[in-house]
Design an enzyme around this catalytic site. Structure first.
Site, PDB file in Angstrom:
ATOM      1  N   GLU A 147       0.800  -1.241   0.000  1.00 53.31           N
ATOM      2  CA  GLU A 147       0.000   0.000   0.000  1.00 53.31           C
ATOM      3  C   GLU A 147       0.829   1.287   0.000  1.00 53.31           C
ATOM      4  O   GLU A 147       0.582   2.193   0.805  1.00 53.31           O
ATOM      5  CB  GLU A 147      -0.956  -0.010   1.205  1.00 53.31           C
ATOM      6  N   GLU A 254      -6.209 -10.799  -0.918  1.00 49.85           N
ATOM      7  CA  GLU A 254      -7.013 -10.541   0.291  1.00 49.85           C
ATOM      8  C   GLU A 254      -8.498 -10.483  -0.041  1.00 49.85           C
ATOM      9  O   GLU A 254      -9.238  -9.619   0.452  1.00 49.85           O
ATOM     10  CB  GLU A 254      -6.551  -9.241   0.972  1.00 49.85           C
TER      11      GLU A 254
HETATM   12  C1  XIL Z   1      -5.827  -6.207   8.601  1.00 50.55           C
HETATM   13  C2  XIL Z   1      -6.142  -7.374   9.521  1.00 50.55           C
HETATM   14  O1  XIL Z   1      -7.074  -8.207   8.890  1.00 50.55           O
HETATM   15  C3  XIL Z   1      -6.679  -6.861  10.848  1.00 50.55           C
HETATM   16  O2  XIL Z   1      -6.832  -7.936  11.768  1.00 50.55           O
HETATM   17  C4  XIL Z   1      -5.737  -5.809  11.434  1.00 50.55           C
HETATM   18  O3  XIL Z   1      -6.320  -5.259  12.592  1.00 50.55           O
HETATM   19  C5  XIL Z   1      -5.470  -4.716  10.413  1.00 50.55           C
HETATM   20  O4  XIL Z   1      -4.961  -5.296   9.222  1.00 50.55           O
HETATM   21  N1  XIL Z   1      -4.684  -4.623   3.893  1.00 50.55           N
HETATM   22  C6  XIL Z   1      -3.684  -5.456   4.302  1.00 50.55           C
HETATM   23  C7  XIL Z   1      -3.884  -6.321   5.501  1.00 50.55           C
HETATM   24  O5  XIL Z   1      -2.641  -5.568   3.627  1.00 50.55           O
HETATM   25  O6  XIL Z   1      -2.714  -6.526   6.222  1.00 50.55           O
HETATM   26  C8  XIL Z   1      -4.955  -5.771   6.401  1.00 50.55           C
HETATM   27  O7  XIL Z   1      -5.196  -6.701   7.444  1.00 50.55           O
HETATM   28  C9  XIL Z   1      -6.218  -5.456   5.612  1.00 50.55           C
HETATM   29  C10 XIL Z   1      -5.933  -4.431   4.562  1.00 50.55           C
END
Ligand code: XIL
Length: 328
Positions: A147, A254
């Site tokens: 990101e 994701e």
């Molecule tokens: C999120 C997790 O799912 C949560 O448990 C945590 O509190 C915050 O991070 N993008 C990403 C992930 O790359 O690492 C994130 O995961 C969601 C968004």
């Protein structure tokens, strides 16, 4: 006559339900389709009934939802805590799964001690060396940078950016990760960049530049956090095609589709279309969901995953199975 017809009808119903239930119990698990299919995991739940069983039955790849992030794995300058990450890797190895590593450089989920560091590049270099080195040969792909771009296509200001020009700090992170494990596939990972837009244009330009200069970057991770609106599949396919043409791999990293309960059929259709688009693109080599049970999702009440809170399959589960079963 009436009784006979009723009996016939009931017989048919029993026969049909027998076939349906035996098909259900013999259904091929998601990992049975010869495609790399993963999920994010939290080792805290591995002892909970249903959690580990479902993962080992359905998936052949796992990724730490939080366990390999800075704040967990590097809590103090000279302290690394690999316990959670190691538990995930061990679980994966015991169950014949590969592991994606996540993530080495991100502006979020970093420990407080970093704020007072002045030699940030040295600290980052040490971190990448230590973490990638620790998992060398056991983590097959890393999200090296997560990101780094804003949705308007500009680079985010972050402590890593350190006032330098452009993507220099990103390139360096990839070089350090490659040195620490030359066999690991190195990914740039982001959200809202699945389709053609200013953000994916900026990321694509970085890939073109890195490829031209021989920076070791091997893949793009499309997070694919979706809701009931889904995404334009045509645009997603066109975007994948341009990255594929650069010779990089694509992972859906994701995936989830947040909806209200009444929209489960629509949710299933979105899952089917996204996974189907990956299967149709040769360069798309893995699909991963961001958790699998609505009981444990970072989006509370999002109902976004493949199993409900009781580990029962939702319509989206069957839809993903269908999409994965299409021959490549
Ligand atoms: C999120 C997790 O799912 C949560 O448990 C945590 O509190 C915050 O991070 N993008 C990403 C992930 O790359 O690492 C994130 O995961 C969601 C968004």
């Amino acid at each position: 006559m009436r009784i006979k017809e009723t009996a016939k009808f009931l017989g048919a119903v029993i026969l049909i339900s027998f076939f349906v239930s035996s098909r259900e119990s013999k259904a091929i698990p998601l990992r049975g389709h010869n495609v790399v299919i993963g999920t994010a995991v939290d080792p805290a739940f591995l002892n909970e009934p249903g959690y580990a069983e479902t993962i080992s039955r359905e998936f052949n790849m796992v990724e730490a939802e939080n366990s390999m992030k800075w704040e967990t794995i590097h809590p103090a300058k000279d302290v690394y805590d690999f316990r959670e990450g190691d538990a995930i890797v061990k679980f994966a190895e015991q169950n014949g799964m590969v592991v994606r590593g996540h993530c080495l450089l991100w502006n979020l989920h970093v420990p407080e001690w970093l704020a007072s560091e002045s030699k940030i590049n040295q600290v980052l270099h040490d971190h990448i060396d230590a973490v990638v080195g620790h998992y060398r040969g056991r983590v097959f792909a890393w999200d090296v940078v997560n990101e780094a771009f804003s949705n308007d296509g500009s680079l985010k200001a972050s402590r890593w950016y350190d006032g330098e020009t452009g993507t220099a700090y990103i390139a360096r992170a990839f070089e350090w990760a490659h040195k620490a494990d030359p066999s690991a596939k190195l990914f740039y990972n982001d959200f809202d960049a699945e389709v053609l837009n200013v953000k994916s244009d900026a990321i694509f330009a970085m890939f073109q530049d890195f490829k031209r200069r021989g920076i070791p970057i091997h893949g793009i991770g499309f997070q694919t956090h979706l809701n009931v609106d889904g995404l334009s599949i045509e645009s997603f396919k066109a975007n994948m095609a341009r990255f594929a043409a650069l010779g990089v791999e694509i992972h859906i990293t994701e995936l989830e589709v947040s909806v209200s309960k009444k929209s489960f059929p629509r949710q299933a259709a979105i899952y089917r279309a996204v996974v189907g688009a990956c299967i149709a693109e040769r360069a798309c080599t893995a699909v991963q969901v961001w958790g699998f049970t609505d009981k444990h999702s970072w989006i509370k009440a999002g109902n976004g995953l493949l199993f409900d809170g009781d580990y029962k399959r939702k319509p989206a589960y069957a839809a993903v199975g269908q999409a994965l079963s299409v021959a490549r």
